[in-house]
Write a protein that holds these residues in place. Structure first.
Motif, mmCIF file in Angstrom:
data_model
loop_
_atom_site.group_PDB
_atom_site.id
_atom_site.type_symbol
_atom_site.label_atom_id
_atom_site.label_comp_id
_atom_site.label_asym_id
_atom_site.label_seq_id
_atom_site.Cartn_x
_atom_site.Cartn_y
_atom_site.Cartn_z
ATOM 1 N N LEU A 51 0.796 -1.302 0.035
ATOM 2 C CA LEU A 51 0.109 -0.220 -0.105
ATOM 3 C C LEU A 51 0.962 1.113 -0.147
ATOM 4 C CD1 LEU A 51 -2.354 -1.097 2.772
ATOM 5 C CD2 LEU A 51 -2.758 -1.624 0.519
ATOM 6 N N LEU A 52 0.793 2.007 -0.937
ATOM 7 C CA LEU A 52 1.992 2.981 -1.088
ATOM 8 C C LEU A 52 1.129 4.369 -1.503
ATOM 9 C CD1 LEU A 52 4.841 3.770 -1.929
ATOM 10 C CD2 LEU A 52 4.533 3.086 -4.233
ATOM 11 N N ASP A 53 1.414 5.553 -0.417
ATOM 12 C CA ASP A 53 0.884 6.831 -0.603
ATOM 13 C C ASP A 53 1.920 7.351 -1.733
ATOM 14 O OD1 ASP A 53 -0.444 9.287 -0.150
ATOM 15 O OD2 ASP A 53 1.169 9.659 1.655
ATOM 16 N N ILE A 54 1.269 8.339 -2.569
ATOM 17 C CA ILE A 54 1.894 8.925 -3.473
ATOM 18 C C ILE A 54 2.757 10.188 -2.935
ATOM 19 C CG2 ILE A 54 1.592 10.302 -5.680
ATOM 20 C CD1 ILE A 54 -0.600 8.403 -6.607
ATOM 21 N N ASN A 55 2.189 10.873 -2.162
ATOM 22 C CA ASN A 55 2.603 12.155 -1.488
ATOM 23 C C ASN A 55 3.533 11.777 -0.706
ATOM 24 O OD1 ASN A 55 1.248 13.649 -3.676
ATOM 25 N ND2 ASN A 55 -0.381 13.468 -2.347
ATOM 26 N N LEU A 56 4.803 11.641 -0.640
ATOM 27 C CA LEU A 56 5.660 11.129 0.519
ATOM 28 C C LEU A 56 6.894 12.270 0.593
ATOM 29 C CD1 LEU A 56 5.876 7.341 -0.089
ATOM 30 C CD2 LEU A 56 5.032 8.285 1.905
ATOM 31 N N ILE A 77 4.995 -7.979 -7.228
ATOM 32 C CA ILE A 77 4.078 -7.689 -5.929
ATOM 33 C C ILE A 77 2.917 -6.477 -6.300
ATOM 34 C CG2 ILE A 77 4.078 -6.965 -3.475
ATOM 35 C CD1 ILE A 77 7.016 -7.574 -3.657
ATOM 36 N N PRO A 78 1.758 -6.965 -5.956
ATOM 37 C CA PRO A 78 0.698 -6.065 -6.169
ATOM 38 C C PRO A 78 0.913 -4.806 -5.518
ATOM 39 C CG PRO A 78 -0.139 -8.031 -5.300
ATOM 40 C CD PRO A 78 1.373 -8.134 -5.584
ATOM 41 N N ILE A 79 0.436 -3.648 -6.203
ATOM 42 C CA ILE A 79 0.332 -2.382 -5.563
ATOM 43 C C ILE A 79 -0.702 -1.504 -5.224
ATOM 44 C CG2 ILE A 79 1.952 -0.280 -5.405
ATOM 45 C CD1 ILE A 79 4.223 -1.484 -6.476
ATOM 46 N N LEU A 80 -1.178 -1.107 -4.346
ATOM 47 C CA LEU A 80 -2.236 -0.365 -4.315
ATOM 48 C C LEU A 80 -1.784 1.106 -3.822
ATOM 49 C CD1 LEU A 80 -5.592 0.362 -4.154
ATOM 50 C CD2 LEU A 80 -5.371 -0.571 -1.655
ATOM 51 N N LEU A 81 -2.030 2.229 -4.779
ATOM 52 C CA LEU A 81 -1.576 3.273 -4.476
ATOM 53 C C LEU A 81 -2.825 4.084 -3.710
ATOM 54 C CD1 LEU A 81 -0.254 4.958 -7.946
ATOM 55 C CD2 LEU A 81 0.735 4.095 -5.849
ATOM 56 N N LEU A 82 -2.193 5.011 -2.651
ATOM 57 C CA LEU A 82 -3.254 5.877 -1.856
ATOM 58 C C LEU A 82 -2.744 7.178 -2.270
ATOM 59 C CD1 LEU A 82 -2.485 3.709 1.196
ATOM 60 C CD2 LEU A 82 -4.715 3.427 -0.138
ATOM 61 N N THR A 83 -3.899 7.947 -2.384
ATOM 62 C CA THR A 83 -3.355 9.318 -2.620
ATOM 63 C C THR A 83 -4.482 10.336 -2.317
ATOM 64 O OG1 THR A 83 -2.980 11.094 -4.485
ATOM 65 C CG2 THR A 83 -4.262 9.342 -4.797
ATOM 66 N N GLY A 84 -4.073 11.691 -1.789
ATOM 67 C CA GLY A 84 -4.985 12.613 -1.477
ATOM 68 C C GLY A 84 -5.157 13.592 -2.647
ATOM 69 N N ASP A 85 -4.400 13.206 -3.754
ATOM 70 C CA ASP A 85 -4.505 13.810 -5.063
ATOM 71 C C ASP A 85 -4.983 13.159 -5.978
ATOM 72 O OD1 ASP A 85 -3.875 14.928 -7.341
ATOM 73 O OD2 ASP A 85 -1.678 15.145 -7.282
ATOM 74 N N ALA A 86 -6.579 13.209 -5.947
ATOM 75 C CA ALA A 86 -6.971 12.394 -7.178
ATOM 76 C C ALA A 86 -7.262 12.976 -8.398
ATOM 77 C CB ALA A 86 -8.504 12.125 -6.543
ATOM 78 N N ARG A 87 -6.431 13.790 -8.782
ATOM 79 C CA ARG A 87 -6.268 14.236 -10.139
ATOM 80 C C ARG A 87 -5.985 13.046 -11.220
ATOM 81 N NH1 ARG A 87 -2.013 19.059 -9.299
ATOM 82 N NH2 ARG A 87 -0.789 17.063 -8.724
ATOM 83 N N ARG A 88 -6.731 13.054 -12.249
ATOM 84 C CA ARG A 88 -6.911 12.027 -13.205
ATOM 85 C C ARG A 88 -5.597 11.669 -13.614
ATOM 86 N NH1 ARG A 88 -9.342 8.737 -16.277
ATOM 87 N NH2 ARG A 88 -9.230 8.381 -18.368
#
Length: 124
Positions: A51-56, A77-88
């Motif tokens: 589980l990987l945040d984009i804004n680090l 390895i599967p990666i799920l991105l987490l972001t407060g920045d939902a810009r397309r």
């Protein structure tokens, strides 16, 4: 043995929330920066999901994603991105770089649980 999840996010409250959601089902290791996480590739290979945040701070999540997907030992390895920045464009870039899915913050705990279970191939 429980499946192993790595969570890379610089928000302590968020890490605590994710641990609480999955504490009875999976083992979760948290890292506050991508640099801390990427120090040892051999340690990363035992994770079933990242589980990987984009804004680090320092290296951002998209840079870390690029490194993980270009390293043969960690590419699958599967990666799920987490972001407060939902810009397309940010989300599309992450998917093109190899992320399996993404979620916008603030997250819905039930939806996160559902997505994680699905990515791990488990059943509810």
């Amino acid at each position: 043995m429980n499946k192993q999840i790595a969570l890379i996010d610089d928000s302590s409250p968020f890490c605590l929330l994710v641990r609480q959601i999955f504490e009875h089902r999976y083992d979760i290791d948290t890292f506050s920066t991508a640099n801390d996480f990427l120090v040892l590739i051999s340690r990363i290979t035992h994770y079933d999901l990242i589980l990987l945040d984009i804004n680090l701070p320092g290296m951002n999540g998209l840079e870390a994603l690029t490194k993980l997907k270009s390293t043969p030992e960690t590419a699958a390895i599967p990666i799920l991105l987490l972001t407060g920045d939902a810009r397309r464009d940010t989300v599309v870039r992450g998917i093109k770089l190899g992320a399996h899915d993404y979620m916008s913050k603030p997250i819905d705990p039930l939806l996160l649980e559902e997505r994680v279970i699905e990515l791990l191939g488990d059943t509810l």
